[in-house]
Structures are given as C-alpha cells and as structure tokens.
Motif scaffolding. Structure first.
Motif, PDB file in Angstrom:
ATOM      1  N   GLY A  31     -36.029  11.284  22.617  1.00  0.00           N
ATOM      2  CA  GLY A  31     -35.796  12.732  22.584  1.00  0.00           C
ATOM      3  C   GLY A  31     -36.554  13.374  21.430  1.00  0.00           C
ATOM      4  N   TRP A  32     -36.056  14.497  20.967  1.00  0.00           N
ATOM      5  CA  TRP A  32     -36.691  15.215  19.853  1.00  0.00           C
ATOM      6  C   TRP A  32     -36.481  14.435  18.562  1.00  0.00           C
ATOM      7  CZ3 TRP A  32     -34.115  18.080  15.759  1.00  0.00           C
ATOM      8  CH2 TRP A  32     -35.017  18.759  14.918  1.00  0.00           C
ATOM      9  N   THR A  33     -37.538  14.303  17.770  1.00  0.00           N
ATOM     10  CA  THR A  33     -37.466  13.537  16.528  1.00  0.00           C
ATOM     11  C   THR A  33     -37.482  14.483  15.333  1.00  0.00           C
ATOM     12  OG1 THR A  33     -38.722  11.789  17.623  1.00  0.00           O
ATOM     13  CG2 THR A  33     -38.489  11.623  15.238  1.00  0.00           C
ATOM     14  N   PRO A  34     -36.335  14.698  14.674  1.00  0.00           N
ATOM     15  CA  PRO A  34     -36.310  15.576  13.502  1.00  0.00           C
ATOM     16  C   PRO A  34     -37.006  14.939  12.308  1.00  0.00           C
ATOM     17  CG  PRO A  34     -34.171  14.531  13.805  1.00  0.00           C
ATOM     18  CD  PRO A  34     -35.000  14.151  14.987  1.00  0.00           C
ATOM     19  N   GLU A  35     -37.216  15.719  11.266  1.00  0.00           N
ATOM     20  CA  GLU A  35     -37.933  15.245  10.089  1.00  0.00           C
ATOM     21  C   GLU A  35     -37.260  14.028   9.462  1.00  0.00           C
ATOM     22  OE1 GLU A  35     -39.290  14.656   6.100  1.00  0.00           O
ATOM     23  OE2 GLU A  35     -37.253  15.291   6.634  1.00  0.00           O
ATOM     24  N   LYS A  36     -35.915  14.031   9.433  1.00  0.00           N
ATOM     25  CA  LYS A  36     -35.197  12.901   8.819  1.00  0.00           C
ATOM     26  C   LYS A  36     -35.386  11.617   9.626  1.00  0.00           C
ATOM     27  CE  LYS A  36     -31.661  15.386   6.213  1.00  0.00           C
ATOM     28  NZ  LYS A  36     -32.252  16.716   6.385  1.00  0.00           N
ATOM     29  N   ALA A  37     -35.536  11.745  10.947  1.00  0.00           N
ATOM     30  CA  ALA A  37     -35.803  10.566  11.775  1.00  0.00           C
ATOM     31  C   ALA A  37     -37.210  10.041  11.506  1.00  0.00           C
ATOM     32  CB  ALA A  37     -35.634  10.909  13.248  1.00  0.00           C
ATOM     33  N   GLU A  68     -44.881  11.404  17.618  1.00  0.00           N
ATOM     34  CA  GLU A  68     -43.628  11.780  16.958  1.00  0.00           C
ATOM     35  C   GLU A  68     -43.835  12.178  15.501  1.00  0.00           C
ATOM     36  OE1 GLU A  68     -40.848  12.199  18.437  1.00  0.00           O
ATOM     37  OE2 GLU A  68     -41.301  11.289  20.364  1.00  0.00           O
ATOM     38  N   MET A  69     -45.000  11.861  14.930  1.00  0.00           N
ATOM     39  CA  MET A  69     -45.245  12.130  13.513  1.00  0.00           C
ATOM     40  C   MET A  69     -45.711  13.567  13.313  1.00  0.00           C
ATOM     41  SD  MET A  69     -44.633   9.258  11.751  1.00  0.00           S
ATOM     42  CE  MET A  69     -43.171   9.093  12.790  1.00  0.00           C
ATOM     43  N   GLU A  70     -44.781  14.480  13.105  1.00  0.00           N
ATOM     44  CA  GLU A  70     -45.133  15.891  12.934  1.00  0.00           C
ATOM     45  C   GLU A  70     -45.688  16.169  11.540  1.00  0.00           C
ATOM     46  OE1 GLU A  70     -41.921  18.446  13.945  1.00  0.00           O
ATOM     47  OE2 GLU A  70     -41.665  17.622  15.956  1.00  0.00           O
ATOM     48  N   ASN A  71     -45.411  15.276  10.598  1.00  0.00           N
ATOM     49  CA  ASN A  71     -45.888  15.441   9.227  1.00  0.00           C
ATOM     50  C   ASN A  71     -47.193  14.656   9.068  1.00  0.00           C
ATOM     51  OD1 ASN A  71     -46.293  14.802   6.396  1.00  0.00           O
ATOM     52  ND2 ASN A  71     -44.246  15.604   6.024  1.00  0.00           N
ATOM     53  N   PRO A  72     -48.331  15.331   8.794  1.00  0.00           N
ATOM     54  CA  PRO A  72     -49.613  14.615   8.707  1.00  0.00           C
ATOM     55  C   PRO A  72     -49.639  13.561   7.610  1.00  0.00           C
ATOM     56  CG  PRO A  72     -49.863  16.905   8.011  1.00  0.00           C
ATOM     57  CD  PRO A  72     -48.514  16.783   8.617  1.00  0.00           C
ATOM     58  N   ASP A  73     -48.936  13.809   6.498  1.00  0.00           N
ATOM     59  CA  ASP A  73     -48.884  12.822   5.423  1.00  0.00           C
ATOM     60  C   ASP A  73     -48.209  11.541   5.904  1.00  0.00           C
ATOM     61  OD1 ASP A  73     -50.057  14.687   3.827  1.00  0.00           O
ATOM     62  OD2 ASP A  73     -48.323  15.061   2.553  1.00  0.00           O
ATOM     63  N   ARG A  74     -47.113  11.704   6.657  1.00  0.00           N
ATOM     64  CA  ARG A  74     -46.385  10.530   7.146  1.00  0.00           C
ATOM     65  C   ARG A  74     -47.199   9.802   8.217  1.00  0.00           C
ATOM     66  NH1 ARG A  74     -41.322  12.755   7.422  1.00  0.00           N
ATOM     67  NH2 ARG A  74     -41.197  12.321   5.202  1.00  0.00           N
ATOM     68  N   ALA A  75     -47.906  10.568   9.039  1.00  0.00           N
ATOM     69  CA  ALA A  75     -48.767   9.948  10.052  1.00  0.00           C
ATOM     70  C   ALA A  75     -49.854   9.117   9.380  1.00  0.00           C
ATOM     71  CB  ALA A  75     -49.391  11.025  10.939  1.00  0.00           C
ATOM     72  N   ALA A  76     -50.428   9.643   8.304  1.00  0.00           N
ATOM     73  CA  ALA A  76     -51.462   8.903   7.572  1.00  0.00           C
ATOM     74  C   ALA A  76     -50.882   7.636   6.947  1.00  0.00           C
ATOM     75  CB  ALA A  76     -52.072   9.792   6.488  1.00  0.00           C
ATOM     76  N   SER A 105     -52.664  14.777  19.736  1.00  0.00           N
ATOM     77  CA  SER A 105     -51.923  15.651  20.642  1.00  0.00           C
ATOM     78  C   SER A 105     -50.839  16.406  19.893  1.00  0.00           C
ATOM     79  CB  SER A 105     -51.301  14.843  21.791  1.00  0.00           C
ATOM     80  OG  SER A 105     -50.357  13.911  21.302  1.00  0.00           O
ATOM     81  N   GLN A 106     -50.326  15.808  18.827  1.00  0.00           N
ATOM     82  CA  GLN A 106     -49.277  16.437  18.024  1.00  0.00           C
ATOM     83  C   GLN A 106     -49.825  17.622  17.220  1.00  0.00           C
ATOM     84  OE1 GLN A 106     -46.012  17.479  16.979  1.00  0.00           O
ATOM     85  NE2 GLN A 106     -45.636  15.333  17.404  1.00  0.00           N
TER      86      GLN A 106
END
Length: 202
Positions: A31-37, A68-76, A105-106
């Motif tokens: 489902g939807w992945t919030p920042e804390k997830a 699911e990685m909406e934060n580019p820093d976390r994706a990196a 895509s995100q």
C-alpha cells in the motif's frame, strides 16, 4: 502504524534473519508507504550485514523498492548498499537498473518535460558513494550526465558531470563529449570537455 510501532519493527528486525527482514520490508511496502516506513526500510537494510543485505535485496522486487523511496537521499543510500552487496557484474547491473527504474518513476526524473531534472540528479548523485557512481550501468550514467546539463547548469552540476565521467569507459566518455559538442557549447562546457579528456590521459 504509530512511531512506536515502526521503532518496534526496527528492533525486531535487528535480531531477525534475512528471510524475515525481507518479509518485513515487503510488509512495509504494502500500500502507501509513509516517510516513517521508508526510514524503517532504510534502517533494516542499512543495519544488516553485507551477506544479509545481498540475501535481502535478492528476495525483494527492487523496482518496487525504488518506487517506494520518495526521499532522494534515502533512495541514494539504498543504491549505495546495492553497490556494496557483492553481486557479480551482470547481476549488479540488473539490480541497479531495476531499482533505478522505480526511482525514476517516483521522481519523474529524465522526463524531457521536467525542468527540475538537473536539481534532482544533482541531489541524488551528491549522496552516492564513489563506488556506487562507478558501478552505475552506462545507460544510467549517460542519463544522469544529460540531466545535469539540463536547464541553467551550475558549477556544482558541472563538477558532478566530471565525477560521473571519471569512471566511464572511453566509449561512454566519447558519447558524453559528443553530446556536449552537439550543442552551442559554452565556456563551462568546453572546460568540462577538456577536463574529461585530461582525466582520461591521467
């Protein structure tokens, strides 16, 4: 989930085996992945041993994880982990490409109608380890290179372009230089071309 729930998941994962950690991450991506997830996913993967990281990543849909990685820093940060996981070169290219398809895509990066491509690419590369940059598949390196040159290109973005080119094969570097020369080349681009040539001969 409350913040306490996510903290409990992180604590449980710290003593879990690779299969259980992968199961927990799949649950967090449902489902939807919030920042804390997202944060919990990063902690579970980041705090695992190199062997566990390889096993976890092998068990996940990496395109979905990237999406699911909406934060580019976390994706990196996740891409940094993939680069150090010890996959053989062919599998490494496959996993990095799958993850990055989700990331693109995100963030809508590399879209010709997205005028913020250069800013997103710069933010992403800034967080990548040197090893991760070197191990990026050629097609992704070239996409990043072109994205960084989009819009008004800053001195920092030209530096990122030089860093990207430094670990490239001569064939890919030539393609990057040809891309720059196909434009109405400005002084900064000419300096970049010269530096790329000098870096090759160093």
């Amino acid at each position: 989930f409350s913040p306490t729930n996510y903290r409990q998941i992180e604590l449980l994962a710290s003593v879990a085996d690779s299969q259980t950690k992968a199961y927990m991450i799949n649950g967090l991506m449902r489902g939807w992945t919030p920042e804390k997830a997202e944060r919990a996913i990063g902690i579970i993967v980041g705090n695992s041993t190199p062997t566990q990281q390889r096993e976890i990543l092998s068990a996940l849909d990496l395109k979905r994880l990237g999406n699911e990685m909406e934060n580019p820093d976390r994706a990196a940060e996740v891409l940094n982990v993939i680069s150090k996981a010890g996959f053989d070169p062919t599998l490494m290219d496959k996993h990095m490409t799958s993850f990055f398809e989700g990331v693109t895509s995100q963030f809508n990066i590399f879209n010709p109608f997205n005028q913020k491509d250069d800013d997103t690419a710069d933010a992403f590369i800034r967080k990548l380890d040197k090893k991760a940059i070197e191990m990026l598949p050629d097609n992704i390196k070239l996409q990043f290179f072109k994205a960084l040159d989009g819009g008004p290109t800053s001195a920092t973005e030209y530096l990122r372009m030089r860093e990207l080119a430094a670990g490239c094969s001569p064939t890919l570097k030539a393609e990057m230089i040809n891309y720059l020369m196909a434009q109405n080349t400005n002084g900064d681009q000419e300096t970049l071309i010269m530096n790329m040539i000098l870096d090759t001969s160093a």
